[in-house]
Design a protein around this motif. Sequence first.
Motif, PDB file in Angstrom:
ATOM      1  N   TYR A 197      30.507  47.120  25.326  1.00 37.40           N
ATOM      2  CA  TYR A 197      30.585  46.464  26.645  1.00 37.40           C
ATOM      3  C   TYR A 197      31.739  45.464  26.730  1.00 37.40           C
ATOM      4  CZ  TYR A 197      27.842  42.662  24.401  1.00 37.40           C
ATOM      5  OH  TYR A 197      27.395  41.665  23.569  1.00 37.40           O
ATOM      6  N   GLN A 198      32.198  44.954  25.585  1.00 38.30           N
ATOM      7  CA  GLN A 198      33.303  43.988  25.638  1.00 38.30           C
ATOM      8  C   GLN A 198      34.612  44.654  26.084  1.00 38.30           C
ATOM      9  OE1 GLN A 198      33.129  42.376  21.683  1.00 38.30           O
ATOM     10  NE2 GLN A 198      31.536  40.891  22.190  1.00 38.30           N
ATOM     11  N   ILE A 199      34.897  45.837  25.564  1.00 34.29           N
ATOM     12  CA  ILE A 199      36.127  46.532  25.950  1.00 34.29           C
ATOM     13  C   ILE A 199      36.086  46.973  27.413  1.00 34.29           C
ATOM     14  CG2 ILE A 199      37.520  48.608  25.520  1.00 34.29           C
ATOM     15  CD1 ILE A 199      36.936  48.220  22.539  1.00 34.29           C
ATOM     16  N   PRO A 200      34.971  47.576  27.896  1.00 34.24           N
ATOM     17  CA  PRO A 200      34.922  47.885  29.327  1.00 34.24           C
ATOM     18  C   PRO A 200      35.047  46.635  30.211  1.00 34.24           C
ATOM     19  CG  PRO A 200      33.252  49.135  28.171  1.00 34.24           C
ATOM     20  CD  PRO A 200      33.830  48.174  27.177  1.00 34.24           C
ATOM     21  N   ALA A 201      34.498  45.512  29.755  1.00 34.92           N
ATOM     22  CA  ALA A 201      34.618  44.279  30.555  1.00 34.92           C
ATOM     23  C   ALA A 201      36.074  43.872  30.711  1.00 34.92           C
ATOM     24  CB  ALA A 201      33.814  43.159  29.894  1.00 34.92           C
ATOM     25  N   ILE A 202      36.826  43.945  29.605  1.00 35.72           N
ATOM     26  CA  ILE A 202      38.255  43.612  29.660  1.00 35.72           C
ATOM     27  C   ILE A 202      38.992  44.595  30.568  1.00 35.72           C
ATOM     28  CG2 ILE A 202      40.360  43.429  28.284  1.00 35.72           C
ATOM     29  CD1 ILE A 202      38.526  42.686  25.886  1.00 35.72           C
ATOM     30  N   ALA A 203      38.711  45.876  30.387  1.00 33.36           N
ATOM     31  CA  ALA A 203      39.410  46.907  31.157  1.00 33.36           C
ATOM     32  C   ALA A 203      39.076  46.811  32.644  1.00 33.36           C
ATOM     33  CB  ALA A 203      39.043  48.292  30.618  1.00 33.36           C
ATOM     34  N   GLN A 256      38.056  44.226  34.337  1.00 29.30           N
ATOM     35  CA  GLN A 256      38.663  43.044  34.950  1.00 29.30           C
ATOM     36  C   GLN A 256      40.128  43.306  35.277  1.00 29.30           C
ATOM     37  OE1 GLN A 256      39.430  39.362  32.655  1.00 29.30           O
ATOM     38  NE2 GLN A 256      38.276  38.285  34.252  1.00 29.30           N
ATOM     39  N   ARG A 257      40.824  43.965  34.356  1.00 26.21           N
ATOM     40  CA  ARG A 257      42.238  44.282  34.609  1.00 26.21           C
ATOM     41  C   ARG A 257      42.386  45.274  35.766  1.00 26.21           C
ATOM     42  NH1 ARG A 257      44.511  44.914  28.354  1.00 26.21           N
ATOM     43  NH2 ARG A 257      44.202  42.724  27.783  1.00 26.21           N
ATOM     44  N   MET A 258      41.329  46.062  36.009  1.00 29.89           N
ATOM     45  CA  MET A 258      41.346  47.004  37.130  1.00 29.89           C
ATOM     46  C   MET A 258      40.973  46.332  38.450  1.00 29.89           C
ATOM     47  SD  MET A 258      39.384  50.027  35.015  1.00 29.89           S
ATOM     48  CE  MET A 258      39.002  51.044  36.432  1.00 29.89           C
ATOM     49  N   GLY A 259      40.636  45.020  38.381  1.00 24.17           N
ATOM     50  CA  GLY A 259      40.341  44.273  39.600  1.00 24.17           C
ATOM     51  C   GLY A 259      38.871  44.153  39.929  1.00 24.17           C
ATOM     52  N   HIS A 260      37.989  44.535  38.999  1.00 23.75           N
ATOM     53  CA  HIS A 260      36.552  44.509  39.296  1.00 23.75           C
ATOM     54  C   HIS A 260      35.887  43.170  38.995  1.00 23.75           C
ATOM     55  CE1 HIS A 260      36.439  48.718  40.292  1.00 23.75           C
ATOM     56  NE2 HIS A 260      36.963  49.059  39.125  1.00 23.75           N
ATOM     57  N   GLY A 261      36.582  42.255  38.340  1.00 23.05           N
ATOM     58  CA  GLY A 261      36.041  40.907  38.172  1.00 23.05           C
ATOM     59  C   GLY A 261      35.254  40.661  36.912  1.00 23.05           C
ATOM     60  N   LEU A 262      34.149  39.925  37.058  1.00 23.28           N
ATOM     61  CA  LEU A 262      33.384  39.339  35.953  1.00 23.28           C
ATOM     62  C   LEU A 262      32.305  40.287  35.438  1.00 23.28           C
ATOM     63  CD1 LEU A 262      32.666  36.631  34.349  1.00 23.28           C
ATOM     64  CD2 LEU A 262      31.022  36.210  36.204  1.00 23.28           C
ATOM     65  N   SER A 263      32.113  40.299  34.117  1.00 19.87           N
ATOM     66  CA  SER A 263      31.003  41.039  33.504  1.00 19.87           C
ATOM     67  C   SER A 263      29.957  40.049  33.012  1.00 19.87           C
ATOM     68  CB  SER A 263      31.499  41.891  32.335  1.00 19.87           C
ATOM     69  OG  SER A 263      32.297  42.963  32.794  1.00 19.87           O
ATOM     70  N   ILE A 264      28.696  40.374  33.251  1.00 13.49           N
ATOM     71  CA  ILE A 264      27.571  39.527  32.853  1.00 13.49           C
ATOM     72  C   ILE A 264      26.876  40.179  31.651  1.00 13.49           C
ATOM     73  CG2 ILE A 264      25.393  38.474  33.545  1.00 13.49           C
ATOM     74  CD1 ILE A 264      27.771  37.417  35.115  1.00 13.49           C
ATOM     75  N   LEU A 272      30.345  44.453  35.686  1.00 14.41           N
ATOM     76  CA  LEU A 272      29.469  45.139  34.729  1.00 14.41           C
ATOM     77  C   LEU A 272      28.306  44.234  34.370  1.00 14.41           C
ATOM     78  CD1 LEU A 272      29.274  47.590  32.593  1.00 14.41           C
ATOM     79  CD2 LEU A 272      30.446  46.040  31.021  1.00 14.41           C
ATOM     80  N   PHE A 273      27.126  44.835  34.163  1.00 16.35           N
ATOM     81  CA  PHE A 273      25.994  44.139  33.544  1.00 16.35           C
ATOM     82  C   PHE A 273      25.722  44.794  32.190  1.00 16.35           C
ATOM     83  CE2 PHE A 273      24.857  43.308  38.060  1.00 16.35           C
ATOM     84  CZ  PHE A 273      24.817  41.924  38.006  1.00 16.35           C
ATOM     85  N   ALA A 274      25.735  44.000  31.111  1.00 12.25           N
ATOM     86  CA  ALA A 274      25.368  44.488  29.784  1.00 12.25           C
ATOM     87  C   ALA A 274      24.055  43.818  29.397  1.00 12.25           C
ATOM     88  CB  ALA A 274      26.457  44.166  28.767  1.00 12.25           C
TER      89      ALA A 274
END
Length: 616
Positions: free
Chosen positions: A41-47, A49-57, A134-136
């Motif tokens: 979930y950490q890598i998708p959160a970074i990716a 965010q770079r795609m413009g989707h914002g914050l992951s919880i 994203l929610f993890a």
Amino acid sequence: MQQTFGYPQFRGLQADIVANAIAGQDALVLMPTGGGKSLCYQIPAIARQRMGHGLSIVVSPLIALMHDQVRALHEVGVAADYLNSALTMEESRAVETRAWRGETTLLYAAPERINTPRFLDFLDALHQRGQLALFAIDEAHCVSQWGHDFRPEYRQLTLLHERYAGVPRLALTATADAITRADIIERLQLQEARVFVSSFDRPNIRYQIVEKTDARKQLLRFIEDEHDGDAGIVYCQSRKKVEETAEWLCMQGVNALPYHAGLSAEERQRNQDRFLREDGLVMTATIAFGMGIDKPDVRFVAHLDMPKNIEGYYQETGRAGRDGQPADAWMAYGLADVVNQRRMIDDPHSPASAEYRQVMRSKLDALLTMAEAPDCRRQRLLAYFGEQSAPCGNCDNCLNPPQTWDATEAARKLLSCVWRVQQKSGIGFGAAHIIDILRGKATDKVHQHEHARLSTFGIGADLSEQQWRSVLRQLLALDAVQTDAEAFNTLRLGPAARDILAGQRPIHLRQAAPRQERGSRRPTRPASGRPADQAAQALDAAASARLADLKAWRAEVAREHSLPAYVIFHDSTLVAIAAHNPQSLDELQHIQGIGAKKLDAYGEEVLRVCSIPRHQ
């Protein structure tokens, strides 16, 4: 993966899970401890965010776990924060402000906080702006009443799907059997999610279960003979036993600390920090300790009391050997463990439903079966999670196959004795008294109740007390004998007794193992030296000197940053540096475990340490 975390490639199912999450799809991920769940979930959160989707919880159940993960992310240059009760109001507002401004990639929070109106309002506002990526849901087994660590607050997380439709969710856990998986899917409404199930096998862990005679002394012998000076965890069932065991181990020269929920928060944190940062400490604990502990060099996990089920056993033993080096899962197990676990399940004062009790009995039975079985421990363990395997060659039963014997007649004698005692006296009696009758011991209690007149008196004199306890323990596991929780754990016949007494069910049991004396280590264990040092054994003298200097430098940096040493660099990374002896930052960046942030933060210092002149 390479730029941030310094890993050249994904492992196992990681790449598929990451791609699924980046694409915005839900998933249930089952991956063993040490298998790399966090990266999923950490890598998708970074990716994202770079795609413009914002914050992951990230939903995380423990404050200590949040702190460790956030500090580790900061070390690799990822903007992460947490919200929990350890923060002041001003600190919490600062965290929310950073997240609102888009300065945070991952925000960790407990399920209790996520369900508060204030936090939901915060999420609502982010969602309206399209800034929820994203929610993890970590440790997702906590959502299931059938799991080993059920937490009611997790049940309310279904609102994430209902309130924020379209935001992908990853539910992750290291342990869930079929019934627990189904419950997670139902409770979190993950019916449309992809399910990723990695192998549950941890081949570097050797499983060993010994018959409990004098558990403390057996534990000490195990530690001194096989893990002297190693980091380990010892699990006990009660807080009192935790403290007594830690104190006793210290008196025997083992550096041990206690951990349980009855200690103050300050003492728990202090002991946990010492365990994470110092070498060779043994943590004696209840199951309150361990979830999310990332210490890679825990060389053993020992149980002085039997867990409630295989999921708990697997989760707890999985905290050993996260670095992939050999480790041990050791458990002392006896008749009292079986009786106590049965008593807790069948407690007439418990509000648990009949369905719940039955499921808990079946889970306990699976663990009892694994403990008593004469065949491969790992095969039994993996089969419980639906995974087929061959004998591992690295558990106690594979290394030293136990002898079995036809215990049908002995079982019938014991069951007959239990029945006749109850018929004569109108009440049941405990295990010790039944065994005294079978062995023909004329104790005061036997005389008082005239049990010497029973036809079963003395019919089992050919077996030792230890052998009879082994028979009784296994009959309890087979549900041929049950304990009466309302009558001080007295014995009565169970539903499986009828077929055994009628001679319709043969009973083959493992023989009770002889007591092992100090110094009698198993000759079949590969003589490979201290497990934690195996990866460094191939280094030549110059590389070994470099490794020692690198470890000393790492310890100093860890102290300055108030971090565990492994958060700076894992041992495997230091060994690779010592072996390759890089001469430039370009050479250094190709070593596994060194991402861009760590290269920038520590690269020049690492090269300096490697260049220190050494006299051969």
